[in-house]
Design a protein around this motif. Structure first.
Motif, PDB file in Angstrom:
ATOM      1  N   GLU A 235       3.724 -11.148  -8.650  1.00 26.29           N
ATOM      2  CA  GLU A 235       2.859 -10.215  -8.801  1.00 26.29           C
ATOM      3  C   GLU A 235       2.243 -10.547 -10.151  1.00 26.29           C
ATOM      4  OE1 GLU A 235       4.627  -6.144  -8.492  1.00 26.29           O
ATOM      5  OE2 GLU A 235       5.461  -6.761  -6.466  1.00 26.29           O
TER       6      GLU A 235
ATOM      7  N   THR B 212       0.549 -13.411  -3.076  1.00 26.61           N
ATOM      8  CA  THR B 212       0.505 -12.121  -3.232  1.00 26.61           C
ATOM      9  C   THR B 212       1.709 -11.303  -2.693  1.00 26.61           C
ATOM     10  OG1 THR B 212      -0.811 -11.486  -1.077  1.00 26.61           O
ATOM     11  CG2 THR B 212      -2.086 -12.262  -3.240  1.00 26.61           C
ATOM     12  N   ARG B 213       1.865 -10.122  -2.885  1.00 20.92           N
ATOM     13  CA  ARG B 213       2.860  -9.215  -2.428  1.00 20.92           C
ATOM     14  C   ARG B 213       2.467  -9.305  -0.959  1.00 20.92           C
ATOM     15  NH1 ARG B 213       5.599  -4.391  -4.656  1.00 20.92           N
ATOM     16  NH2 ARG B 213       6.511  -3.329  -2.698  1.00 20.92           N
TER      17      ARG B 213
ATOM     18  N   GLN C 207       1.036 -11.376   1.056  1.00 22.73           N
ATOM     19  CA  GLN C 207       1.325 -12.618   1.601  1.00 22.73           C
ATOM     20  C   GLN C 207       3.001 -12.931   1.810  1.00 22.73           C
ATOM     21  OE1 GLN C 207      -0.973 -14.983  -1.255  1.00 22.73           O
ATOM     22  NE2 GLN C 207      -2.328 -15.522   0.464  1.00 22.73           N
TER      23      GLN C 207
ATOM     24  N   ARG D   1       1.170 -19.769  -6.172  1.00 21.14           N
ATOM     25  CA  ARG D   1       1.240 -17.916  -6.415  1.00 21.14           C
ATOM     26  C   ARG D   1       1.003 -17.742  -4.833  1.00 21.14           C
ATOM     27  NH1 ARG D   1      -2.996 -19.325  -9.142  1.00 21.14           N
ATOM     28  NH2 ARG D   1      -1.784 -19.006 -10.919  1.00 21.14           N
TER      29      ARG D   1
END
Length: 278
Positions: free
Chosen positions: A220, A122-123, A125, A120
């Motif tokens: 997200e 993050t926004r 990143q 995953r």
């Protein structure tokens, strides 16, 4: 091959002229009925399959589906060199005078190579990666290797949807590779274990099912599923539209009615898209 998809990015002028002659032929006497559909490469695969089924049921009709991006679809309809445009985003204020006919729902997902240990991002990143503030996978929890950023070309709705969501300007994105349609993006990421890109949910899922070595990341914390795309909870959901200008002629009306009907629900689902029919 009728109802075919032509990689039309580089065919602009010649195909435009072809479209003109096709439209003229379709309006004359007993000539075969023809429809020219141009635009989004995300919409094109489903439009092409719908066109094949429509032609089978209406053998007097021939349909050409040509790609080149949503911008081309809108421009061709406005210039009357196509009967119907394909646009993979919602209508905007500057689309005044055009009619949008939704045939399916889709989303935009971030993809990496299947061998990338990242599960995953993050926004922040993702934003940092696309603006070259984060350029080594180690800083995102992966191995110490440079990131290859794959971006969409201008004129593509997928780029527009992506930049709007992450509040980026195209000029801020520092891309290593610029691609056109979804399949180019998928092939690029599948062929480079260090690459990251973003493509249609439907195109990504079909390729994963076929064994293409890519991985779809949640966005997200939300997975791109039929349910999350349908109810809009997936952050990058969008409608896939056919676009016309002015009153519909009988040919346009009949095809659009067919494309929105339950007769093509299986085609939509086979391409991992969400039907508009319940």
């Amino acid at each position: 091959m009728s109802g075919r998809v032509i990689a039309g990015v580089f065919l602009g002028l010649s195909l435009g002229l072809q479209a003109c002659s096709t439209l003229q032929a379709s309006s004359s006497g007993n000539a075969p009925q023809k429809l020219v559909i141009t635009g989004s490469s995300t919409v094109a695969p489903i439009a092409s399959e719908i066109a094949k089924r429509y032609e089978a049921q209406n053998p007097q009709v021939r349909i050409d589906v040509q790609t080149g991006g949503s911008s081309r679809g809108i421009a061709d309809v406005r210039q009357q060199v196509a009967d119907i445009g394909m646009v993979s985003r919602a209508a905007k204020s500057e689309d005044q005078g055009l009619n949008f006919h939704t045939i399916a729902k889709d989303g935009v997902v971030v993809i990496v190579h299947r061998d990338n240990p990242i599960q995953r991002l993050t926004r922040q990143q993702i934003t940092d990666i696309y603006t070259d503030q984060l350029n080594n996978w180690q800083d995102a929890g992966g191995k110490s290797q440079a990131i290859t950023v794959v971006n969409k070309a201008e004129g593509r709705s997928t780029l527009e949807v992506f930049t709007q969501h992450f509040q980026l300007k195209s000029s801020q994105i520092k891309a290593d590779v610029v691609i056109g349609d979804n399949e180019q993006g998928i092939k690029t990421v599948a062929g480079n274990p260090l690459a990251i890109g973003y493509v249609s949910v439907g195109a990504a899922k079909v390729n994963v099912e076929q064994g293409t070595p890519i991985k779809v990341l949640p966005l997200e914390g939300i997975q791109a599923t039929a349910q999350t795309v349908r109810d809009g909870s997936f952050p990058l959901s969008r409608p896939l539209n056919l676009v016309t200008q002015g009153s519909l002629n009988p040919q346009q009306q009949k095809f659009i009615d067919f494309a929105q009907s339950s007769q093509v629900k299986d085609i939509v689902q086979e391409q991992s898209l969400v039907p508009v029919q319940e």
